[in-house]
Design an enzyme around this catalytic site. Structure first.
Site, PDB file in Angstrom:
ATOM      1  N   CYS A  47       0.872  -1.184   0.000  1.00  0.00           N
ATOM      2  CA  CYS A  47       0.000   0.000   0.000  1.00  0.00           C
ATOM      3  C   CYS A  47       0.908   1.232   0.000  1.00  0.00           C
ATOM      4  CB  CYS A  47      -0.853  -0.048   1.258  1.00  0.00           C
ATOM      5  SG  CYS A  47      -1.719   1.476   1.641  1.00  0.00           S
ATOM      6  N   SER A  49       0.838   3.637   1.848  1.00  0.00           N
ATOM      7  CA  SER A  49       1.187   4.039   3.220  1.00  0.00           C
ATOM      8  C   SER A  49       2.512   3.409   3.658  1.00  0.00           C
ATOM      9  CB  SER A  49       0.075   3.664   4.197  1.00  0.00           C
ATOM     10  OG  SER A  49      -1.135   4.258   3.810  1.00  0.00           O
ATOM     11  N   HIS A  52       4.912   5.828   2.534  1.00  0.00           N
ATOM     12  CA  HIS A  52       4.919   7.007   3.416  1.00  0.00           C
ATOM     13  C   HIS A  52       5.746   6.727   4.676  1.00  0.00           C
ATOM     14  CE1 HIS A  52       2.102   8.790   0.763  1.00  0.00           C
ATOM     15  NE2 HIS A  52       0.988   8.343   1.286  1.00  0.00           N
ATOM     16  N   HIS A  68       1.357  -3.983   5.965  1.00  0.00           N
ATOM     17  CA  HIS A  68       0.151  -3.984   6.811  1.00  0.00           C
ATOM     18  C   HIS A  68      -1.078  -4.507   6.074  1.00  0.00           C
ATOM     19  CE1 HIS A  68       0.092  -0.219   4.579  1.00  0.00           C
ATOM     20  NE2 HIS A  68      -1.213  -0.204   4.752  1.00  0.00           N
ATOM     21  N   CYS A 175      -6.186  -3.705   4.046  1.00  0.00           N
ATOM     22  CA  CYS A 175      -6.105  -2.237   3.988  1.00  0.00           C
ATOM     23  C   CYS A 175      -6.866  -1.662   2.813  1.00  0.00           C
ATOM     24  CB  CYS A 175      -4.666  -1.722   3.971  1.00  0.00           C
ATOM     25  SG  CYS A 175      -4.669   0.092   4.020  1.00  0.00           S
TER      26      CYS A 175
HETATM   27  N1  LIG Z   1      -6.852   4.299   6.211  1.00  0.00           N
HETATM   28  C1  LIG Z   1      -6.230   5.197   5.489  1.00  0.00           C
HETATM   29  O1  LIG Z   1      -6.272   6.360   5.809  1.00  0.00           O
HETATM   30  C2  LIG Z   1      -5.469   4.773   4.278  1.00  0.00           C
HETATM   31  C3  LIG Z   1      -5.451   3.436   3.906  1.00  0.00           C
HETATM   32  C4  LIG Z   1      -4.793   3.087   2.723  1.00  0.00           C
HETATM   33  C5  LIG Z   1      -4.153   4.043   1.974  1.00  0.00           C
HETATM   34  N2  LIG Z   1      -4.185   5.325   2.385  1.00  0.00           N
HETATM   35  C6  LIG Z   1      -3.567   6.386   1.574  1.00  0.00           C
HETATM   36  O2  LIG Z   1      -4.381   6.548   0.403  1.00  0.00           O
HETATM   37  C7  LIG Z   1      -3.557   7.025  -0.655  1.00  0.00           C
HETATM   38  C8  LIG Z   1      -3.735   6.110  -1.873  1.00  0.00           C
HETATM   39  O3  LIG Z   1      -3.201   4.818  -1.578  1.00  0.00           O
HETATM   40  P1  LIG Z   1      -2.919   3.780  -2.761  1.00  0.00           P
HETATM   41  O4  LIG Z   1      -2.196   2.608  -2.155  1.00  0.00           O
HETATM   42  O5  LIG Z   1      -4.176   3.547  -3.528  1.00  0.00           O
HETATM   43  O6  LIG Z   1      -1.880   4.649  -3.610  1.00  0.00           O
HETATM   44  P2  LIG Z   1      -1.280   4.464  -5.086  1.00  0.00           P
HETATM   45  O7  LIG Z   1       0.005   5.188  -5.081  1.00  0.00           O
HETATM   46  O8  LIG Z   1      -1.337   3.032  -5.481  1.00  0.00           O
HETATM   47  O9  LIG Z   1      -2.340   5.243  -6.029  1.00  0.00           O
HETATM   48  C9  LIG Z   1      -2.353   6.627  -6.174  1.00  0.00           C
HETATM   49  C10 LIG Z   1      -2.906   6.963  -7.561  1.00  0.00           C
HETATM   50  O10 LIG Z   1      -2.945   8.389  -7.667  1.00  0.00           O
HETATM   51  C11 LIG Z   1      -2.506   8.731  -8.989  1.00  0.00           C
HETATM   52  N3  LIG Z   1      -1.995  10.106  -8.966  1.00  0.00           N
HETATM   53  C12 LIG Z   1      -0.787  10.556  -8.523  1.00  0.00           C
HETATM   54  N4  LIG Z   1      -0.708  11.893  -8.670  1.00  0.00           N
HETATM   55  C13 LIG Z   1      -1.872  12.289  -9.221  1.00  0.00           C
HETATM   56  C14 LIG Z   1      -2.399  13.560  -9.611  1.00  0.00           C
HETATM   57  N5  LIG Z   1      -1.672  14.682  -9.461  1.00  0.00           N
HETATM   58  N6  LIG Z   1      -3.642  13.616 -10.140  1.00  0.00           N
HETATM   59  C15 LIG Z   1      -4.386  12.478 -10.300  1.00  0.00           C
HETATM   60  N7  LIG Z   1      -3.939  11.253  -9.936  1.00  0.00           N
HETATM   61  C16 LIG Z   1      -2.706  11.162  -9.415  1.00  0.00           C
HETATM   62  C17 LIG Z   1      -1.447   7.695  -9.319  1.00  0.00           C
HETATM   63  O11 LIG Z   1      -1.256   7.594 -10.726  1.00  0.00           O
HETATM   64  C18 LIG Z   1      -2.061   6.425  -8.712  1.00  0.00           C
HETATM   65  O12 LIG Z   1      -2.883   5.736  -9.632  1.00  0.00           O
HETATM   66  C19 LIG Z   1      -2.110   7.018  -0.132  1.00  0.00           C
HETATM   67  O13 LIG Z   1      -1.750   8.331   0.272  1.00  0.00           O
HETATM   68  C20 LIG Z   1      -2.171   6.089   1.077  1.00  0.00           C
HETATM   69  O14 LIG Z   1      -1.212   6.404   2.056  1.00  0.00           O
HETATM   70  C21 LIG Z   1      -4.835   5.711   3.521  1.00  0.00           C
HETATM   71 ZN   LIG Z   2      -2.601   0.786   3.704  1.00  0.00          ZN
END
Ligand SMILES: NC(=O)c1ccc[n+]([C@@H]2O[C@H](COP(=O)([O-])OP(=O)(O)OC[C@H]3O[C@@H](n4cnc5c(N)ncnc54)[C@H](O)[C@@H]3O)[C@@H](O)[C@H]2O)c1
Ligand SMILES: [Zn+2]
Ligand SMILES: [Zn+2]
Length: 318
Positions: A47, A49, A52, A68, A175
């Site tokens: 993920c 995160s 991050h 996770h 997640c």
């Molecule tokens: N419980 C929670 O709060 C929780 C759980 C999981 C993930 N997250 C967070 O959610 C976010 C997404 O996670 P993920 O694993 O799906 O990430 P990921 O990196 O797989 O996907 C992000 C997507 O955003 C796109 N992107 C990047 N910049 C962009 C822009 N300027 N405009 C449009 N699209 C853009 C990318 O091409 C990609 O497809 C992350 O920040 C992650 O930390 C939070």
């Molecule tokens: Zn996650």
């Protein structure tokens, strides 16, 4: 030969320092103590995160074993464990469910106070680690540490799943899927016939799309700079896919035009503070009765709110 009550040596991806590559190491995984469960990890997802955490925008003490989002099989249990037994298929939970705190008892929330996210210690509930590597203790990550062939979690941080579950698929419940699907169905409570915008089509964004579809949204407009994501998004329910780089206007203007003034629900699932700010402004200008924006991650603002805490951690040279 049973491995119960013995130290298990196995491979794990150890993060020794922030912003450095993972190092594949042999680690020792101690047996579970009372109310703990040792799991053989079978399938694991990656993920954003985790990334991050590598960069330090999501705080966690290092050295650590990250990861996770996983599924596995219980190898052994500590004294007093009643909810799972060796051989059960399980999903580790990075937000535990103690079932006793005021948050667990509130049907509107699940952010159990025993989580290791708000004030990360990098340990299990008893304040210690079950991992060692090269003679040094290694921290847990949000109580689950799934980038290891074996891990130990607290009993409150494990969910038993159906014995027929395909682990390589259900690991996403750990997640990305739960976060995205739940944000549409449970948090935003997307309404039938509504128009939704989903920014970011990673694992979480695609799961938001599935949630919006299941909730009966009429239009699901997805936004991503990577066009390769669009086919999967459409397969899962997106009605339109747009790339901000194809437009001269700001994307919120494009969306307003496409939707006669604005969407009913918008989801920021990229993890960028500037997109969050733009979406907030967009919603502010168009105060529709049902308009709602859900932000799932803003690592930079998280870093800001954690700044003091982070300073203290640096002070301790963790
Ligand atoms: N419980 C929670 O709060 C929780 C759980 C999981 C993930 N997250 C967070 O959610 C976010 C997404 O996670 P993920 O694993 O799906 O990430 P990921 O990196 O797989 O996907 C992000 C997507 O955003 C796109 N992107 C990047 N910049 C962009 C822009 N300027 N405009 C449009 N699209 C853009 C990318 O091409 C990609 O497809 C992350 O920040 C992650 O930390 C939070
Ligand atoms: Zn996650
Ligand atoms: Zn609780």
């Amino acid at each position: 030969m049973s491995t119960a009550r013995k130290v298990i040596k196995c491979k794990a991806a150890v993060l020794w320092e922030l912003n450095k590559p993972f190092s594949i190491e042999e680690v020792e995984v101690a047996p579970p103590k009372a109310h703990e469960v040792r799991i053989k990890i079978v399938a694991v997802g990656i993920c954003r995160s985790d990334d991050h955490a590598v960069t330090g925008t999501m705080m966690t003490p290092v050295p650590a074993i990250l990861g996770h989002e996983a599924a596995g099989i219980v190898e052994s249990v500590g004294e007093g464990v009643t909810t799972v037994k060796p051989g059960d298929k399980v999903i580790p939970l990075f937000i535990p469910q103690c079932g006793k705190c005021r948050i667990c008892k509130n049907p509107e929330s699940n952010f159990c106070l025993k989580n290791d996210l708000t004030n990360p210690q990098g340990t299990l509930q008893d304040g210690t680690s079950r991992f060692t590597c090269r003679g040094k203790p290694v921290h847990h990550f949000i109580g689950v540490s799934t980038f290891s062939q074996y891990t130990v979690v607290d009993e409150i941080a494990v969910a038993k799943i159906d014995a027929a579950s395909p682990l390589e698929k259900v690991c996403l419940f750990g997640c990305g899927f739960s976060t995205g699907y739940g944000s549409a169905v449970k948090v935003a409570k997307v309404t039938p016939g509504s128009t939704c915008a989903v920014f970011g089509l990673g694992g979480v964004g695609l799961s938001v799309v599935m949630g919006c579809k299941a909730a009966g949204a009429a239009r699901i407009i997805t936004v991503d700079i990577n066009k390769a994501k669009f086919a999967k998004a459409k397969e899962l329910g997106a009605t339109e896919c747009i790339n901000p780089q194809d437009y001269k206007k700001p994307i919120q203007e494009v969306l307003k035009e496409m939707t006669d003034g604005g969407v009913d629900f918008s989801f920021e699932v990229i993890g960028r503070l500037d997109t969050v700010a733009e979406l907030s402004a967009h919603q502010f200008i168009h105060p529709f009765i049902h308009s709602k924006t859900i932000f799932w991650a803003f690592p930079k603002s998280t870093a800001l709110s954690y700044a003091k805490q982070r300073g203290e951690m640096k002070g301790q040279k963790i």
